[in-house]
Enzyme design. Structure first.
Site, PDB file in Angstrom:
ATOM      1  N   GLY A 106     -25.285   2.398  50.457  1.00 41.86           N
ATOM      2  CA  GLY A 106     -24.320   3.266  51.110  1.00 41.86           C
ATOM      3  C   GLY A 106     -24.055   4.499  50.261  1.00 41.86           C
ATOM      4  O   GLY A 106     -24.348   4.530  49.063  1.00 41.86           O
ATOM      5  N   CYS A 107     -23.492   5.523  50.889  1.00 44.42           N
ATOM      6  CA  CYS A 107     -23.269   6.787  50.175  1.00 44.42           C
ATOM      7  C   CYS A 107     -22.204   6.636  49.092  1.00 44.42           C
ATOM      8  O   CYS A 107     -22.438   6.983  47.929  1.00 44.42           O
ATOM      9  CB  CYS A 107     -22.902   7.893  51.147  1.00 44.42           C
ATOM     10  SG  CYS A 107     -21.621   7.469  52.344  1.00 44.42           S
ATOM     11  N   TYR A 108     -21.045   6.121  49.455  1.00 51.34           N
ATOM     12  CA  TYR A 108     -20.008   5.910  48.450  1.00 51.34           C
ATOM     13  C   TYR A 108     -20.502   4.995  47.329  1.00 51.34           C
ATOM     14  O   TYR A 108     -20.331   5.293  46.141  1.00 51.34           O
ATOM     15  CB  TYR A 108     -18.756   5.303  49.085  1.00 51.34           C
ATOM     16  CG  TYR A 108     -17.906   6.229  49.918  1.00 51.34           C
ATOM     17  CD1 TYR A 108     -17.294   7.342  49.361  1.00 51.34           C
ATOM     18  CD2 TYR A 108     -17.670   5.967  51.260  1.00 51.34           C
ATOM     19  CE1 TYR A 108     -16.485   8.178  50.127  1.00 51.34           C
ATOM     20  CE2 TYR A 108     -16.860   6.799  52.032  1.00 51.34           C
ATOM     21  CZ  TYR A 108     -16.266   7.900  51.456  1.00 51.34           C
ATOM     22  OH  TYR A 108     -15.461   8.710  52.212  1.00 51.34           O
TER      23      TYR A 108
END
Lengths: 345, 345, 345, 345
Positions: free
Chosen positions: B148-150
């Protein structure tokens, strides 16, 4: 106190009506309808109204709008024409922010809006709500068709030129730009932040519904045949509208006289600000206010006159203009509750 | 040439894959599926690709993805797990940009994503696609769970601190901010321009799906019990992610040594830029590029260390990282096709 | 009518004062000074004020500010301390929107602001203008130090927690985000549209001038030693401030009691809105209004409490708060002229 | 490898040249001058270039530009004319991104730019760098005047209409809109984020320097007298330019033939994309790329033709176009190093 109902309070013109009416000294907000949000406190949807608007949305069935003195329709096209007849019969005044009563010719309306007009007999009784050009009609009206946002700028910008026969009515070009809130509060991909931000485009060049409304109104100002090219564009800003209006002068007139013509025309209109000749009005100078500002240009002192017009599309272009009409309809000072100063920066 | 298929090419990670893969020297775009847009030329939906991507969307039934060497899933959660087993069986490598294979524990996945995991046996075979920390696994993998990005920012920012036992793993606070494209290309009111522009807010503070993914990965770096507070916020920008990571130092260490620790850790990672101590990385310095930049701070030389991390959420936070994995899986240079320089301004 | 003078009317806090005071029912705008713009009509610089503010800027020499009842300083640091003594001696009340009188300790002020304090004897007479926590002092004051924007959010957010001894005062972390107008109306590259738009970054992490002000005020709420990590960030929006405040609970308390504590604390404060537990306040819900909204969170019901606080940095964070102080100093209702509803969208 | 020097690398066209040239396969960046930033690593000013451009700025005195094969001037007007003669004499090719060599008539240049032209003899040797209309001249040139951003869109949009005598050359109206980066990287109040964001305005309506350049070039396409109204506007976006070009048809022609005319004209121009008739090109479809896209409209099939033209003002409107010229001047494929796909979203 004027008892006010709002049909369709969940869109941007609805919440803008609430912002304005909640501080209007002569208004009592009485009912707000939304079938989908029945029972939801308005301030839960719009936290900016927490502590200021305590109403809940109610379904149309539960809201007895006939107890109101006036009902605003902040709805998609077609809703007002369905409900207005009964309200008017019950003695309730009606102000429609959509297009149902803007176009006098049934056939033209039906061609552009693709729905049947169910109360065409009301069309001739509807006053066109552009107070600056139609003040007396509005004062006497029970039914007002609030003008579209683009048409407001085009009419107030072109009126003095057409009325005085100064320009070629057959070669008007209106290059108009609107903030994204004009597209409404609808779940659509095209107006997502990631699509509309940092971007600019024209849209609806082949034909926008504001064209017939504007053409018909402009035609009322002159006996020459009006021909209008209207090109709308989408600007990555929330509120604001900028119309760049081109016209070809057909008479010899000095810039000073042109300027004076506009100043005289609008000297009694509190919400039209004729700026000095050659100014560049900015949309933000009207953000959140009911002002429309305009300025004249004449490149190289040639025969093209340019009128730059700005307004907040949600205020003078929609809800503010509607409240302005309400004030007139109820004998109030036209500016009551509408003297907010634009938010700058 | 690597034959590439993309499932779900109509979202933002999909079009970003297309942007990157269309200029990748070793890739041949072979198929893009979209049930809804079957038959539509991809460039009609994304005019930025006109003349560069000549494929049409095809329905999953018509696209024979088994002819591909690798298939990217740029889909909502749940799609990859349905299609991956057959593809893997057919010898096609799979890279999932969604969460289907990110969380090793079936029960945890099902709790957060509210769907049953239909191929839990594949979970242990999925490599977690964070190349900087897991390069060798990815090289050998047939199935990659793209992070995921975070979580990408939090892991790369906290890793050197946790790995070396320098901070209290039980009091991590990650205050993270994302551009709006992270919400995807979905028709929703909350991410309309008029809602998200000129606005800032936190969201999902009570529980965001990236929390269990991040916590589980961070836990792999240390034997101490990890406790993470993760607060995501929405920034009115299209692309970009900024994580402000707080940790409490439990060991005595100089700022120089801290800095050196990070520089040594990432000296062979082309896409991680350790900026000088005390820098303020800007998200735009990574816009459109696969770089992640970070900088260390230590207010008043006290016992709190702050790691500021920025990346483009659609590139290093999604599609760029996926291509980086593909490069590794196929024995290419890790940086192939990923050396775009950020667009500034 | 209160005769009001403004020193430094060309910045953002200056024009915001004008917006608010031009519609304040008890105020007569009397003088606005600007050495550089001497003679220029205010509305020529700020067209939003056309027709509403007819004053011209005058040089400090020509403006007889001693005829005013109150003078606002909307100036850079250092100006108020030079002019306030004479005004106070002449019986004019003074409200400084800059930092000259915010920090009680001369040495601390001089360390952070790098200028000598020329009237340190006035420091003890200056009331700190945070009405919600210091109402009675302000009522009696002739000199008010209007709080900084960031400190306002941190104090109102942390106060109930510190006052009631619920959290570890030694581990406060305030992750704060401000719109760009906080940087003022100054010609600088860093805040150009093309630099600040579509971008996010932290700044001043090593030490921001609002840290000592906040720390000193927070220390007044508790006998424990306060230690505050304050990280400011720049958000690509014009107005708005969002502070994400972290604190570690040291006492057992239910979420309901926490919520009640805040509601009780601010139940008589018209400009503080305690939203339901777990809400996500948006900055735009305060745009153009004097409201500050906050909401409590407690991830996983653990020992970290998060207070989310939003305000318009130019209103409650600056000019609105200053008018609020003026109202108290002159015995008016605290809310007079400050009931604008936020502009949403 | 072509040795490249850049004079004035600290502005937006400068950093954009660096972005493009750093990945150009046939270029070796050799020198970048800036008197003010002498000695500063370029990547310290533009962190997007960290690890990719290792040059330092050097003062003009220290940079031996005569060792370069070509020098780009990304400077304000007046700099290139001072340095070009010596460079040309030394055998160095020169590409000026400013206006020094765009206008063939010395008097016209001096009237609009308010400076004396110090090497008027070079004017006739300068090729106008609009490759699509002037390819052969550029190939042979040692000195190229890179076109202005607005003029590029107006020329490519009007050319097929004027060349083929289809429209009234005496009534052209170009309503143009530019992103803010067009104003350059200069500390000015008018282009601050808080001034330019959420705002729209026209500027320079009375006379913009791109008018004489465009008029003179358009005049070359037709023997009729050209009269052009050019109205520039400022859009709250970083990059992007949209020109809405109006012309009055004087000959009978079908829409299909009009469309074919444009397609034929640009069929060999890799960077001009003629979209289907009636399309609405978006500026973002060119963001960061060297593409210019255009589409034709004809409201109500009347005698007004509208050409909508979009480009990235910093790429096709400036630095990309300059690199395109360099490619031609050095016998490279015109598209070398310029095939970046636009960043969307």
């Amino acid at each position: 106190m004027i008892k006010v109902g709002i049909v369709g309070g969940t869109g941007y013109t609805g919440v803008e009506l609430l912002r304005l009416l909640a501080v209007h000294p002569d208004v009592e907000l009485t009912a707000i309808t939304s079938r989908k949000e029945d029972g939801l406190p308005v301030a839960d949807m719009f936290p900016s109204l927490r502590g200021r608007v305590n109403l809940k949305f109610s379904s149309p069935e539960n809201a007895d709008l006939t107890k109101c003195d006036v009902v605003f329709f902040a709805t998609p096209h077609g809703v007002a024409m369905a409900q207005a007849p009964a309200l008017l019969k019950a003695g309730v005044k009606v102000i429609d922010l959509a297009a149902d009563f803007r176009i006098q010719e049934k056939a033209v309306f039906e061609k552009w809006y693709k729905i049947e007009h169910t109360c065409p007999d009301l069309l001739e009784h509807a006053a066109y709500g552009l107070a600056e050009l139609n003040r007396e009609d509005i004062k006497k009206a029970n039914l007002v068709a609030n003008p579209g946002c683009y048409p407001t700028t085009m009419q107030l910008g072109y009126y003095p030129l057409l009325k005085n026969g100064l320009v070629d009515a057959g070669s008007l070009i209106a290059d108009c730009k609107s903030g994204v809130s004009g597209a409404g509060r609808k779940a659509e991909i095209g107006t997502l932040f990631s699509e509309a931000s940092d971007n600019f485009k024209a849209y609806g060049v082949a034909g926008h519904r504001h064209t017939p409304e504007t053409s018909a109104q402009l035609q009322r100002f002159t006996s020459d045949k009006v021909s209008l090219i209207f090109t709308p564009h989408l600007v990555p800003m929330i509120r604001g509208m900028h119309s760049t209006l081109y016209a070809r002068l057909t008479k010899d007139i000095s810039n000073e006289d042109l300027q004076k013509l506009f100043e005289d025309q609008y000297k009694d209109s509190a919400f039209v600000d004729v700026m000095p000749f050659g100014s560049h009005p900015e949309t933000r100078s009207t953000r959140g206010s009911n002002m429309l500002r305009l300025a004249l240009h004449r490149p190289d002192n040639g025969n093209t006159v340019i009128v730059l017009v700005v307004q907040d599309n949600l205020v003078k272009g929609a809800s503010g203009q509607a409240v302005q009409c309400m004030n007139l309809m109820f004998g109030l000072e036209e500016t009551t509750g509408l003297m907010q100063i634009a938010l700058l920066p």
